[in-house]
Design a protein around this motif. Structure first.
Motif, PDB file in Angstrom:
ATOM      1  N   HIS A  95       3.847   2.832   6.097  1.00  0.00           N
ATOM      2  CA  HIS A  95       5.191   3.404   6.231  1.00  0.00           C
ATOM      3  C   HIS A  95       5.946   3.120   4.946  1.00  0.00           C
ATOM      4  CE1 HIS A  95       8.933   4.657   8.186  1.00  0.00           C
ATOM      5  NE2 HIS A  95       9.480   3.723   7.434  1.00  0.00           N
ATOM      6  N   TYR A  96       6.224   4.162   4.208  1.00  0.00           N
ATOM      7  CA  TYR A  96       6.983   4.024   2.971  1.00  0.00           C
ATOM      8  C   TYR A  96       8.205   4.918   3.077  1.00  0.00           C
ATOM      9  CZ  TYR A  96       2.853   1.724   1.211  1.00  0.00           C
ATOM     10  OH  TYR A  96       1.800   0.860   1.059  1.00  0.00           O
ATOM     11  N   SER A  97       9.332   4.388   2.634  1.00  0.00           N
ATOM     12  CA  SER A  97      10.569   5.157   2.680  1.00  0.00           C
ATOM     13  C   SER A  97      11.317   4.967   1.369  1.00  0.00           C
ATOM     14  CB  SER A  97      11.436   4.689   3.846  1.00  0.00           C
ATOM     15  OG  SER A  97      11.944   3.394   3.581  1.00  0.00           O
ATOM     16  N   TRP A  98      12.319   5.782   1.154  1.00  0.00           N
ATOM     17  CA  TRP A  98      13.129   5.661  -0.056  1.00  0.00           C
ATOM     18  C   TRP A  98      13.787   4.293  -0.120  1.00  0.00           C
ATOM     19  CZ3 TRP A  98      11.732   8.828  -3.510  1.00  0.00           C
ATOM     20  CH2 TRP A  98      11.348  10.132  -3.199  1.00  0.00           C
ATOM     21  N   ASP A  99      14.220   3.762   1.017  1.00  0.00           N
ATOM     22  CA  ASP A  99      14.885   2.460   1.038  1.00  0.00           C
ATOM     23  C   ASP A  99      13.982   1.356   0.502  1.00  0.00           C
ATOM     24  OD1 ASP A  99      17.282   3.404   2.225  1.00  0.00           O
ATOM     25  OD2 ASP A  99      16.282   3.453   4.161  1.00  0.00           O
ATOM     26  N   MET A 100      12.694   1.484   0.709  1.00  0.00           N
ATOM     27  CA  MET A 100      11.762   0.459   0.256  1.00  0.00           C
ATOM     28  C   MET A 100      11.686   0.384  -1.272  1.00  0.00           C
ATOM     29  SD  MET A 100       8.560   0.671   2.869  1.00  0.00           S
ATOM     30  CE  MET A 100       7.728  -0.697   2.080  1.00  0.00           C
ATOM     31  N   LEU A 101      12.074   1.450  -1.958  1.00  0.00           N
ATOM     32  CA  LEU A 101      11.962   1.478  -3.414  1.00  0.00           C
ATOM     33  C   LEU A 101      13.114   0.755  -4.119  1.00  0.00           C
ATOM     34  CD1 LEU A 101      10.668   5.120  -3.942  1.00  0.00           C
ATOM     35  CD2 LEU A 101       9.352   3.001  -3.738  1.00  0.00           C
ATOM     36  N   VAL A 102      14.164   0.426  -3.387  1.00  0.00           N
ATOM     37  CA  VAL A 102      15.262  -0.340  -3.985  1.00  0.00           C
ATOM     38  C   VAL A 102      14.692  -1.682  -4.438  1.00  0.00           C
ATOM     39  CG1 VAL A 102      17.450  -1.508  -3.527  1.00  0.00           C
ATOM     40  CG2 VAL A 102      17.056   0.815  -2.665  1.00  0.00           C
ATOM     41  N   GLY A 103      14.962  -2.017  -5.696  1.00  0.00           N
ATOM     42  CA  GLY A 103      14.428  -3.249  -6.273  1.00  0.00           C
ATOM     43  C   GLY A 103      13.189  -3.027  -7.122  1.00  0.00           C
ATOM     44  N   TYR A 104      12.529  -1.883  -6.969  1.00  0.00           N
ATOM     45  CA  TYR A 104      11.375  -1.571  -7.814  1.00  0.00           C
ATOM     46  C   TYR A 104      11.876  -1.321  -9.239  1.00  0.00           C
ATOM     47  CZ  TYR A 104       7.952  -0.848  -4.018  1.00  0.00           C
ATOM     48  OH  TYR A 104       7.093  -1.011  -2.967  1.00  0.00           O
ATOM     49  N   SER A 105      11.056  -1.677 -10.229  1.00  0.00           N
ATOM     50  CA  SER A 105      11.381  -1.407 -11.623  1.00  0.00           C
ATOM     51  C   SER A 105      10.813  -0.057 -12.028  1.00  0.00           C
ATOM     52  CB  SER A 105      10.783  -2.484 -12.527  1.00  0.00           C
ATOM     53  OG  SER A 105      11.437  -3.711 -12.302  1.00  0.00           O
ATOM     54  N   ILE A 106      11.540   0.632 -12.891  1.00  0.00           N
ATOM     55  CA  ILE A 106      11.086   1.915 -13.429  1.00  0.00           C
ATOM     56  C   ILE A 106      10.578   1.685 -14.838  1.00  0.00           C
ATOM     57  CG2 ILE A 106      11.774   4.229 -14.163  1.00  0.00           C
ATOM     58  CD1 ILE A 106      12.111   4.244 -11.294  1.00  0.00           C
ATOM     59  N   LEU A 107       9.336   2.086 -15.089  1.00  0.00           N
ATOM     60  CA  LEU A 107       8.775   2.059 -16.438  1.00  0.00           C
ATOM     61  C   LEU A 107       8.638   3.496 -16.915  1.00  0.00           C
ATOM     62  CD1 LEU A 107       5.876  -0.576 -16.266  1.00  0.00           C
ATOM     63  CD2 LEU A 107       8.197  -0.886 -17.107  1.00  0.00           C
ATOM     64  N   ALA A 108       9.262   3.771 -18.052  1.00  0.00           N
ATOM     65  CA  ALA A 108       9.138   5.085 -18.682  1.00  0.00           C
ATOM     66  C   ALA A 108       8.387   4.853 -19.978  1.00  0.00           C
ATOM     67  CB  ALA A 108      10.502   5.701 -18.934  1.00  0.00           C
ATOM     68  N   GLY A 109       7.109   5.162 -19.968  1.00  0.00           N
ATOM     69  CA  GLY A 109       6.255   4.795 -21.093  1.00  0.00           C
ATOM     70  C   GLY A 109       6.135   3.281 -21.105  1.00  0.00           C
ATOM     71  N   GLU A 110       6.505   2.658 -22.206  1.00  0.00           N
ATOM     72  CA  GLU A 110       6.474   1.191 -22.310  1.00  0.00           C
ATOM     73  C   GLU A 110       7.842   0.579 -22.051  1.00  0.00           C
ATOM     74  OE1 GLU A 110       3.662  -0.680 -22.796  1.00  0.00           O
ATOM     75  OE2 GLU A 110       2.675   1.262 -22.517  1.00  0.00           O
ATOM     76  N   LYS A 111       8.861   1.412 -21.835  1.00  0.00           N
ATOM     77  CA  LYS A 111      10.230   0.930 -21.681  1.00  0.00           C
ATOM     78  C   LYS A 111      10.561   0.658 -20.215  1.00  0.00           C
ATOM     79  CE  LYS A 111      14.956   1.970 -22.968  1.00  0.00           C
ATOM     80  NZ  LYS A 111      15.862   2.909 -23.604  1.00  0.00           N
ATOM     81  N   ASN A 112      11.002  -0.567 -19.941  1.00  0.00           N
ATOM     82  CA  ASN A 112      11.448  -0.934 -18.601  1.00  0.00           C
ATOM     83  C   ASN A 112      12.922  -0.561 -18.495  1.00  0.00           C
ATOM     84  OD1 ASN A 112      12.276  -2.119 -16.217  1.00  0.00           O
ATOM     85  ND2 ASN A 112      11.082  -3.966 -16.507  1.00  0.00           N
ATOM     86  N   LEU A 113      13.218   0.407 -17.641  1.00  0.00           N
ATOM     87  CA  LEU A 113      14.594   0.887 -17.494  1.00  0.00           C
ATOM     88  C   LEU A 113      15.424  -0.008 -16.576  1.00  0.00           C
ATOM     89  CD1 LEU A 113      13.915   4.715 -17.177  1.00  0.00           C
ATOM     90  CD2 LEU A 113      14.394   3.369 -19.232  1.00  0.00           C
ATOM     91  N   GLY A 114      14.763  -0.906 -15.851  1.00  0.00           N
ATOM     92  CA  GLY A 114      15.466  -1.798 -14.933  1.00  0.00           C
ATOM     93  C   GLY A 114      15.063  -1.534 -13.497  1.00  0.00           C
TER      94      GLY A 114
END
Length: 161
Positions: A95-114
């Motif tokens: 069970h995966y939902s949008w709420d579960m993604l809060v706190g995940y880090s976003i990597l765009a290429g090698e850059k960590n966006l936070g």
């Protein structure tokens, strides 16, 4: 630890005089997995509250009667508490939902966006919110979601950032 849980809603006002409350939820994982309790954030601590019964009122609200909450006054004491569900239980049941993604880090290429602060699902085009940064959620831009490390790898178009 709070990172082991994700927010699925909030307790609203009491309903009636016997301890029932309105539960406003954004994820119905508790019903899909037949959970026997939810975790309420009370003064910064997650405390388990066991269901006596619940019934859906709308697609986003349920009337809930928790064990040992038997009066309007007891129900008022948990009003506005945020409600959490264990990540591991949801993931074990796929069970995966949008709420579960809060706190995940976003990597765009090698850059960590936070880390994602919120997923705005209020419009047709969903957005990852990272501080002031808004990133459209587009399947073709998401390369991988690593749930173990809580990282989303994205290939964003040039100029988006």
């Amino acid at each position: 630890m709070l990172a082991d849980f994700y927010k699925i809603g909030k307790i609203g006002k009491p309903h009636g005089i016997n301890g029932e409350v309105v539960f406003m939820f954004s994820d119905d994982v508790f019903d899909q997995m037949e959970a026997d309790h939810l975790m309420l954030n009370i003064d910064g601590l997650l405390v388990p509250f066991f269901f006596e019964e619940y019934r859906f009122r709308t697609e986003e609200t349920a009337l809930v009667k928790f064990e040992d909450v038997n009066s309007k006054e007891q129900a008022q004491a948990i009003t506005n508490c945020e409600v959490y569900f264990p990540r591991q239980a949801a993931e074990e049941n796929n069970h995966y939902s949008w709420d579960m993604l809060v706190g995940y880090s976003i990597l765009a290429g090698e850059k960590n966006l936070g880390a994602i602060d919120n997923v705005d699902t209020s419009t047709e085009n969903y957005l990852f919110e990272i501080g002031e940064l808004l990133i459209p959620v587009a399947d073709e831009w998401i390369e991988d979601i690593d749930h173990d490390n809580r990282i989303i790898k994205m290939n964003l178009p040039e100029g988006l950032l």
